[in-house]
Design a protein around this motif. Structure first.
Motif, mmCIF file in Angstrom:
data_model
loop_
_atom_site.group_PDB
_atom_site.id
_atom_site.type_symbol
_atom_site.label_atom_id
_atom_site.label_comp_id
_atom_site.label_asym_id
_atom_site.label_seq_id
_atom_site.Cartn_x
_atom_site.Cartn_y
_atom_site.Cartn_z
ATOM 1 N N PRO A 79 9.684 -16.289 0.734
ATOM 2 C CA PRO A 79 9.386 -15.043 1.456
ATOM 3 C C PRO A 79 8.173 -14.282 0.957
ATOM 4 O O PRO A 79 7.582 -13.513 1.716
ATOM 5 C CB PRO A 79 10.675 -14.225 1.286
ATOM 6 C CG PRO A 79 11.392 -14.845 0.134
ATOM 7 C CD PRO A 79 11.033 -16.286 0.154
ATOM 8 N N ASN A 80 7.765 -14.473 -0.300
ATOM 9 C CA ASN A 80 6.554 -13.817 -0.798
ATOM 10 C C ASN A 80 5.328 -14.714 -0.704
ATOM 11 O O ASN A 80 4.225 -14.299 -1.047
ATOM 12 C CB ASN A 80 6.744 -13.364 -2.247
ATOM 13 C CG ASN A 80 7.709 -12.200 -2.347
ATOM 14 O OD1 ASN A 80 8.025 -11.557 -1.351
ATOM 15 N ND2 ASN A 80 8.202 -11.946 -3.537
ATOM 16 N N GLN B 141 5.278 -11.343 -6.499
ATOM 17 C CA GLN B 141 4.142 -10.743 -5.814
ATOM 18 C C GLN B 141 3.974 -11.374 -4.433
ATOM 19 O O GLN B 141 4.206 -12.577 -4.256
ATOM 20 C CB GLN B 141 2.863 -10.920 -6.636
ATOM 21 C CG GLN B 141 2.921 -10.241 -7.987
ATOM 22 C CD GLN B 141 1.554 -10.156 -8.653
ATOM 23 O OE1 GLN B 141 0.523 -10.115 -7.997
ATOM 24 N NE2 GLN B 141 1.555 -10.123 -9.974
ATOM 25 N N VAL B 142 3.546 -10.561 -3.453
ATOM 26 C CA VAL B 142 3.366 -11.033 -2.085
ATOM 27 C C VAL B 142 1.939 -11.555 -1.930
ATOM 28 O O VAL B 142 0.969 -10.798 -2.067
ATOM 29 C CB VAL B 142 3.622 -9.897 -1.073
ATOM 30 C CG1 VAL B 142 3.406 -10.403 0.355
ATOM 31 C CG2 VAL B 142 5.031 -9.338 -1.244
ATOM 32 N N VAL B 143 1.810 -12.845 -1.650
ATOM 33 C CA VAL B 143 0.483 -13.435 -1.452
ATOM 34 C C VAL B 143 -0.023 -13.032 -0.068
ATOM 35 O O VAL B 143 0.616 -13.337 0.944
ATOM 36 C CB VAL B 143 0.520 -14.967 -1.577
ATOM 37 C CG1 VAL B 143 -0.884 -15.542 -1.418
ATOM 38 C CG2 VAL B 143 1.113 -15.383 -2.912
ATOM 39 N N GLN B 144 -1.175 -12.348 -0.020
ATOM 40 C CA GLN B 144 -1.662 -11.821 1.255
ATOM 41 C C GLN B 144 -2.838 -12.593 1.839
ATOM 42 O O GLN B 144 -2.947 -12.732 3.049
ATOM 43 C CB GLN B 144 -2.057 -10.347 1.097
ATOM 44 C CG GLN B 144 -0.876 -9.408 1.037
ATOM 45 C CD GLN B 144 -1.271 -7.991 1.394
ATOM 46 O OE1 GLN B 144 -2.331 -7.508 1.023
ATOM 47 N NE2 GLN B 144 -0.409 -7.314 2.126
ATOM 48 N N MET C 228 -0.078 -8.742 -3.505
ATOM 49 C CA MET C 228 0.282 -7.328 -3.473
ATOM 50 C C MET C 228 1.523 -7.108 -4.319
ATOM 51 O O MET C 228 2.491 -7.865 -4.248
ATOM 52 C CB MET C 228 0.538 -6.893 -2.031
ATOM 53 C CG MET C 228 0.949 -5.436 -1.875
ATOM 54 S SD MET C 228 1.187 -4.998 -0.141
ATOM 55 C CE MET C 228 2.440 -6.180 0.342
ATOM 56 N N HIS C 229 1.469 -6.049 -5.097
ATOM 57 C CA HIS C 229 2.620 -5.698 -5.923
ATOM 58 C C HIS C 229 2.581 -4.193 -6.177
ATOM 59 O O HIS C 229 1.560 -3.652 -6.597
ATOM 60 C CB HIS C 229 2.585 -6.458 -7.252
ATOM 61 C CG HIS C 229 3.816 -6.278 -8.083
ATOM 62 N ND1 HIS C 229 5.033 -6.818 -7.728
ATOM 63 C CD2 HIS C 229 4.026 -5.627 -9.251
ATOM 64 C CE1 HIS C 229 5.932 -6.506 -8.638
ATOM 65 N NE2 HIS C 229 5.359 -5.783 -9.567
ATOM 66 N N LYS D 142 7.144 -5.790 1.180
ATOM 67 C CA LYS D 142 7.942 -6.503 0.182
ATOM 68 C C LYS D 142 8.165 -7.959 0.584
ATOM 69 O O LYS D 142 9.166 -8.572 0.215
ATOM 70 C CB LYS D 142 9.273 -5.789 -0.037
ATOM 71 C CG LYS D 142 9.125 -4.411 -0.681
ATOM 72 C CD LYS D 142 10.464 -3.816 -1.074
ATOM 73 C CE LYS D 142 10.282 -2.510 -1.836
ATOM 74 N NZ LYS D 142 11.564 -1.953 -2.316
ATOM 75 N N GLY D 143 7.222 -8.502 1.341
ATOM 76 C CA GLY D 143 7.284 -9.902 1.690
ATOM 77 C C GLY D 143 7.893 -10.195 3.043
ATOM 78 O O GLY D 143 8.184 -9.305 3.847
ATOM 79 N N ARG D 144 8.058 -11.488 3.291
ATOM 80 C CA ARG D 144 8.515 -11.968 4.594
ATOM 81 C C ARG D 144 9.883 -11.404 4.975
ATOM 82 O O ARG D 144 10.105 -11.009 6.126
ATOM 83 C CB ARG D 144 8.564 -13.506 4.564
ATOM 84 C CG ARG D 144 9.152 -14.160 5.811
ATOM 85 C CD ARG D 144 8.179 -14.164 6.943
ATOM 86 N NE ARG D 144 8.739 -14.836 8.116
ATOM 87 C CZ ARG D 144 8.103 -14.954 9.270
ATOM 88 N NH1 ARG D 144 6.879 -14.476 9.406
ATOM 89 N NH2 ARG D 144 8.650 -15.574 10.287
#
Length: 716
Positions: free
Chosen positions: A333-334, A359-362, A376-377, A528-530
């Protein structure tokens, strides 16, 4: 978009509103009430303003909207603070300068620059020797053409000598693709009409032409067609007649890939070796991916190989000379980053080079030396670099917390970076991998001290089920937490889009008078992700609405504002969020600003760009989807015995994304209610659309009118 404050007596406010109270002084034109009774999936519905949707009735609808717009303009213009606010906003905007939109083409760095006093951004370029020059001045371009022209997007040729750019008029997003010789400053004769403003062309490796996506050719003979359906992909060689352009992908060509009418086919990358990566997508974060080569596209009937379908949940792509890099959120999900060889890109055999984490990979950007990864964090971006040679992933320290933009070229080492925060002007850097230096770039932009007395607090707001919702609150450092601060609460909650920091200089006229601005990333965003997105998507939209109202309660509990001075704001898809938040919990708000909004969610598919929204909202033709769409249809759920908070709706008659009838129907029904005594305003622009390419003057007017409305609604 945001607001200014000064103190005015309640008597003055009541005198102002009494000049144009919503149900007392009315437009000379009244919208006809023509109830349509329908049973849809077992639900009995009455729609008194369905006539507004018909193409044949647009002149009638516009006449009423413009009549209401004139009355709203009169009310806003009479407010005693407007002249001062307009002057302050004009000075604030006029004295601001900065750089944005860094892009690297070979050794040439392209960027937009805004100079003091300029009304439009100018496209500039720094060449390999460090010489800086003007490439495109849209102010001069508009003057030469005699029409207001906006730049919607561009792509420079691989050698940096030619520019393909998209130009639109009056805020519309249906553009014309033009070509410029950067060396001579001369326009080429080639022009390609009917390009959606987001569909940026890509140059062929030898600089001889472009691959571009064009809108339905039938629009020439039938303007009632949905303009964003039935796009097609072509190859154009400079100097050739458009009739000779090679058709390579779309719903009207049978070449082994099925593209639905509502999908947007586009070109993602063309490598130096001739690999072509195309996509099909729309109003969704994931996309389908296809790969071919230039020679196959011109010689084979079925040239494409599918890399990913929507179910593979690929959200971002980049390439270097030999490899394809993907962000996938399938079961991660991230997000994780996969590497695939261009010669044989089989997704199931992709190698994980950036594993899933907290961390969310953008986004990802390939350079010659490595892959640069933005994650993103905690509401801010982080930067990582994957070294191709030693296959090592490392973290790169950024000078300060904020939003990051990355520009790379896979034939050049390193990356150009732009970093910006809520209270700190953007700064630009170049990262050198050999020395691991982060060098500041001097664009000659003067320092700015307007925001030194303002603070941005990141907080987590408890919502239903114990969920913690991220929100940022910006205000003067010395405000009193006594609940009397006029406060704007903004949310969006769609497509997994996350509200990230931007420099708040344009909102100083609101903040310097004690105003507060709050941005909440409700479920439905990607903060906060997917999974956070899925929890506010489609049938889960109510979760985002609950989060927004929880944010309103938090602001009241912490002493920022109360229901006498809290204004909700939503734009576009945020219209569903805010319209429902306000009608479900009217006791929380003093007013609402709803701009270019989707509102009538059970009938969004009836308007242009409607079917494109099905992946986000659900399909009204499906009984289960219709049930949840009806639950969040603010138009259908208005209660005739309730007096809702004041509302102001803003729209542009040139909007090609959201039909103005969404706003028209909701406002008309609200205004017709005998119980509705709080004022309802419609702010209407004839020269703007959805907000893309809005002129500086229009932008300032929109902000100032919003401030005035916020002042009025909060008793000032």
């Amino acid at each position: 978009m945001k607001f200014s404050l000064s103190c005015f007596s309640m008597l003055g406010l009541m005198m102002l509103i009494s000049c144009h109270p919503q149900n007392k002084t009315k437009s000379t034109i009244q919208p006809r009430i023509e109830p349509v009774e329908q049973v849809v999936h077992g639900y009995e519905l009455v729609d008194p303003y369905q006539w507004m949707e018909a193409a044949d009735n647009q002149n009638e609808l516009n006449d009423w909207l413009l009549s209401e717009g004139r009355l709203t303009h009169e009310v806003l213009m009479q407010h005693p603070s407007r002249e001062q606010l307009l002057s302050r906003a004009t000075a604030t905007e006029g004295n601001w300068s900065g750089v944005t939109g860094l892009r690297l083409y070979g050794e040439r760095l392209f960027y937009f620059r805004r100079d003091v006093g300029a009304s439009k951004l100018k496209l500039r370029m720094r060449d390999e020797a460090g010489a800086d020059r003007l490439v495109l001045d849209m102010e001069a371009f508009s003057e030469a053409s005699g029409k207001e022209q906006n730049l919607n997007g561009y792509a420079a040729s691989p050698d940096g000598h030619f520019l393909a750019f998209l130009v639109s008029e009056s805020g519309a997003e249906i553009t014309t693709l033009k070509f410029l010789n950067i060396e001579t400053g001369q326009l080429l004769d080639d022009e390609i009409p009917r390009i959606w403003g987001e569909m940026i062309p890509q140059w062929l490796p030898d600089n001889s032409g472009v691959i571009y996506s064009q809108m339905d050719p039938n629009l020439l003979i039938d303007d009632s067609l949905d303009p964003v359906q039935n796009m097609q992909l072509y190859i154009h060689q400079l100097g050739d007649d458009l009739s000779d352009d090679k058709h390579i992908l779309g719903s009207q060509i049978d070449n082994g890939i099925i593209i639905e009418r509502q999908e947007f086919p586009g070109i993602q990358y063309i490598s130096k070796s001739g690999h072509v990566v195309a996509f099909a997508g729309g109003a969704r974060s994931e996309r389908r991916l296809f790969i071919s080569t230039l020679d196959k596209l011109t010689t084979q009937n079925q040239p494409w190989q599918t890399i990913a379908e929507y179910s593979d949940l690929v959200t971002r792509v980049s390439i270097d000379r030999n490899n394809l890099y993907l962000i996938s959120v399938k079961d991660k999900p991230n997000g994780e980053v996969l590497q695939l060889p261009l010669d044989n890109p089989i997704l199931s055999k992709g190698r994980v080079i950036v594993p899933h984490s907290d961390q969310v990979v953008q986004s990802i950007a390939a350079a010659k030396d490595g892959l640069y990864i933005k994650s993103m964090h905690g509401g801010y971006h982080r930067l990582y670099r994957y070294d191709y040679l030693n296959q090592h992933l490392s973290s790169l320290n950024l000078p300060f917390d904020g939003r990051l933009d990355i520009a790379t070229d896979y034939q050049q080492d390193g990356a150009y970076l732009r970093l910006i925060s809520w209270t700190r002007k953007s700064e630009e850097f170049r990262y050198l991998p050999d020395t691991k230096e982060m060098l500041s770039i001097d664009f000659g932009i003067p320092a700015d001290t307007e925001m030194v007395d303002y603070v941005a607090h990141s907080v987590e707001v408890p919502s239903d089920g114990g969920v913690m919702v991220p929100m940022t609150v910006i205000h003067h450092k010395d405000i009193q937490m006594d609940g009397t601060n006029p406060t704007i609460l903004y949310g969006y909650g769609g497509y997994g889009s996350t509200i990230m920091p931007y420099y708040m200089i344009s909102n100083v006229p609101w903040l310097e008078k004690g105003g507060v601005y709050a941005f909440v990333n409700v479920r439905g965003s990607g903060a906060k992700g997917r999974q956070w997105y899925l929890d506010g998507k489609g049938k889960n939209k109510q979760n985002g609405i609950n989060d927004f109202n929880a944010a309103a309660e938090y602001l009241s509990e912490k002493g920022y504002a109360d229901n006498n001075n809290l204004i909700a704001q939503g734009v576009s898809m945020g219209g569903i969020l805010v319209s429902n938040a306000v009608i479900q919990r009217p006791e929380l708000y003093a007013g609402a600003m709803i701009n270019v909004a989707v509102i009538n969610s059970t009938r969004f598919h009836k308007g242009f760009n409607g079917e494109n929204q099905i992946p986000e909202l659900g399909d009204p033709k499906n009984p289960d989807d219709f049930k949840h769409l009806l639950a969040i249809d603010a138009y259908q759920n208005l209660k005739s015995d309730k007096n809702y908070p004041s509302m102001m709706f803003s729209l542009g008659l040139n909007d090609n994304r959201v039909p103005p009838w969404h706003t028209g129907k909701f406002a008309a029904k609200l205004k017709a209610s005998e119980a509705q005594t709080n004022p309802v305003f419609l702010r209407v622009s004839t020269k703007d659309g959805h907000g893309v390419g809005i002129s500086l003057d229009s932008y300032i007017d929109l902000k100032v009118d919003g401030w005035i409305y916020a002042l009025m609604s909060s008793g000032r």
